[in-house]
Design a protein around this motif. Structure first.
Motif, mmCIF file in Angstrom:
data_model
loop_
_atom_site.group_PDB
_atom_site.id
_atom_site.type_symbol
_atom_site.label_atom_id
_atom_site.label_comp_id
_atom_site.label_asym_id
_atom_site.label_seq_id
_atom_site.Cartn_x
_atom_site.Cartn_y
_atom_site.Cartn_z
ATOM 1 N N UNK A 4 0.839 -1.190 0.000
ATOM 2 C CA UNK A 4 0.000 0.000 0.000
ATOM 3 C C UNK A 4 0.882 1.252 0.000
ATOM 4 N N UNK A 5 0.619 2.151 -0.920
ATOM 5 C CA UNK A 5 1.397 3.391 -0.972
ATOM 6 C C UNK A 5 0.919 4.330 0.121
ATOM 7 N N UNK A 6 1.865 4.899 0.833
ATOM 8 C CA UNK A 6 1.504 5.880 1.854
ATOM 9 C C UNK A 6 2.085 7.240 1.472
ATOM 10 N N UNK A 9 7.164 10.314 3.946
ATOM 11 C CA UNK A 9 7.563 10.735 5.292
ATOM 12 C C UNK A 9 8.882 11.491 5.139
ATOM 13 N N UNK B 1 6.652 -1.863 7.098
ATOM 14 C CA UNK B 1 7.391 -0.714 6.546
ATOM 15 C C UNK B 1 6.554 0.010 5.483
ATOM 16 N N UNK B 2 6.493 1.333 5.556
ATOM 17 C CA UNK B 2 5.721 2.072 4.548
ATOM 18 C C UNK B 2 6.385 2.000 3.165
ATOM 19 N N UNK B 3 5.539 2.062 2.155
ATOM 20 C CA UNK B 3 6.036 2.143 0.785
ATOM 21 C C UNK B 3 5.505 3.445 0.190
ATOM 22 N N UNK B 4 6.387 4.227 -0.394
ATOM 23 C CA UNK B 4 5.946 5.487 -0.996
ATOM 24 C C UNK B 4 6.303 5.479 -2.481
ATOM 25 N N UNK B 5 5.665 6.363 -3.215
ATOM 26 C CA UNK B 5 5.994 6.455 -4.638
ATOM 27 C C UNK B 5 6.915 7.651 -4.874
ATOM 28 N N UNK B 10 7.838 2.433 -6.637
ATOM 29 C CA UNK B 10 7.567 2.171 -5.215
ATOM 30 C C UNK B 10 8.886 2.078 -4.434
ATOM 31 N N UNK B 12 10.661 1.600 -0.532
ATOM 32 C CA UNK B 12 10.471 1.223 0.871
ATOM 33 C C UNK B 12 11.239 2.171 1.781
ATOM 34 N N UNK B 13 10.544 2.653 2.793
ATOM 35 C CA UNK B 13 11.194 3.541 3.764
ATOM 36 C C UNK B 13 10.859 3.087 5.174
ATOM 37 N N UNK B 14 11.627 3.599 6.157
ATOM 38 C CA UNK B 14 11.285 3.292 7.553
ATOM 39 C C UNK B 14 10.402 4.402 8.117
ATOM 40 N N UNK B 17 11.483 7.879 7.448
ATOM 41 C CA UNK B 17 11.583 8.331 6.065
ATOM 42 C C UNK B 17 12.858 7.910 5.351
ATOM 43 N N UNK B 18 13.769 7.197 6.056
ATOM 44 C CA UNK B 18 15.006 6.726 5.420
ATOM 45 C C UNK B 18 14.717 5.492 4.564
ATOM 46 N N UNK B 21 15.913 -0.140 1.350
ATOM 47 C CA UNK B 21 16.441 -1.086 0.360
ATOM 48 C C UNK B 21 17.540 -0.399 -0.457
#
Lengths: 176, 104
Positions: A4-6, A9, B1-5, B10, B12-14, B17-18, B21
């Motif tokens: 899921x894209x968030x 941050x 772990x959050x995934x942002x675009x 996509x 992966x960040x903690x 925000x770091x 991968x």
């Protein structure tokens, strides 16, 4: 693992430590006790915290040009000294033996260097490069009959206890 | 772990925000990360970021400011000028690496 894209941050690097100030009083001239203040001061600077180091009594040796390269470590009186690599205590009775201070100093310097941690003068160079402020204690200078010219060139001044209290208004304080 | 675009990919960040991968990073992502924390990248900035990326590959951990000076050849004073206030963390963030663990 979630797909899921968030929302992004973004760390708040610039404002999270705003206004924080740290003052460290370095009062010891033994090699081992020179390091805690330097390590913590350096860490604080790396977090964007205004940092002042105040050198007093035996800690004055850390910024005195003729002495700062020759800080020593003695195992005498230190009951936490162990056989290298073990938990067994080294008997206190042998600590004052001739050559013990030189040997312990050499070993400590090597352990510190192995961790990539600089020697004291080099460490203070880094602290000043990172924006740290160095101050000498007026009473210690008078007792040792030393002036600003005898100290590292980047010491900003020899100041009184009152000056220091004024300077560190609102700061967190560490006495080492 | 959050995934942002980021730029259509996509990432992966903690929780801070770091990036987590190593291989998801490329210089275009680095540029986006730098913009997010208000750093405008120049060749001098990239020299440090490239050093951190290479050093991580061999050491398995992020270089501290001290190591960027002694091994990477960029003095601490310059690091503070290029990445004000928190150079070690900002450099790691832009390089897509974890925060440095070393004390010095």
């Amino acid at each position: 693992m979630t797909t899921t894209m968030t929302a992004p941050i973004v760390p708040n690097f610039d404002t999270e430590s705003e206004g924080r100030k740290l003052a460290i009083i370095c009062s010891k001239g033994n090699l081992d006790m020179a390091y805690p203040g330097l390590i913590l001061g350096n860490a604080a600077l790396g977090e964007g915290i205004e940092t002042h180091l105040f050198f007093t009594f035996w800690g004055f040796d850390m910024i005195t040009k003729s002495r700062m390269d020759h800080l020593q470590f003695s195992p005498a009186g230190n009951t936490a000294m162990h056989i290298p690599g073990g938990d067994m205590h080294i008997p206190q009775a042998i600590m004052p033996a001739p050559g013990m201070t030189a040997m312990a100093t050499h070993m400590l310097k090597k352990s510190i260097a192995d961790l990539g941690v600089p020697e004291v003068p080099d460490f203070l160079d880094q602290i000043v490069a990172a924006g740290g402020h160095l101050w000498g204690c007026r009473m210690s200078a008078d007792m040792n009959k030393l002036g600003l010219g005898d100290l590292r060139d980047d010491v900003e001044g020899i100041i009184s206890a009152t000056d220091f209290i004024e300077l560190t208004e609102g700061a967190q304080l560490l006495f080492i | 772990m959050p995934v942002v675009e980021m730029i259509g990919k996509p990432i992966h960040i903690n929780e801070e925000g770091f990036l987590t991968e190593y291989n998801e990073w490329d210089p275009a992502i680095g540029k986006v990360l730098a913009e997010q924390i208000g750093v405008e990248m120049t060749d001098e900035h990239w020299k440090i970021i490239n050093f951190l990326r290479e050093d991580f590959k061999t050491e398995g951990e992020t270089a501290t400011s001290r190591r960027v000076q002694t091994v990477g050849g960029v003095p601490v004073k310059i690091q503070f000028e290029l990445f004000p206030k928190k150079p070690a963390k900002k450099m790691a963030y832009i390089a897509g690496l974890p925060k440095p663990k070393g004390c010095v």
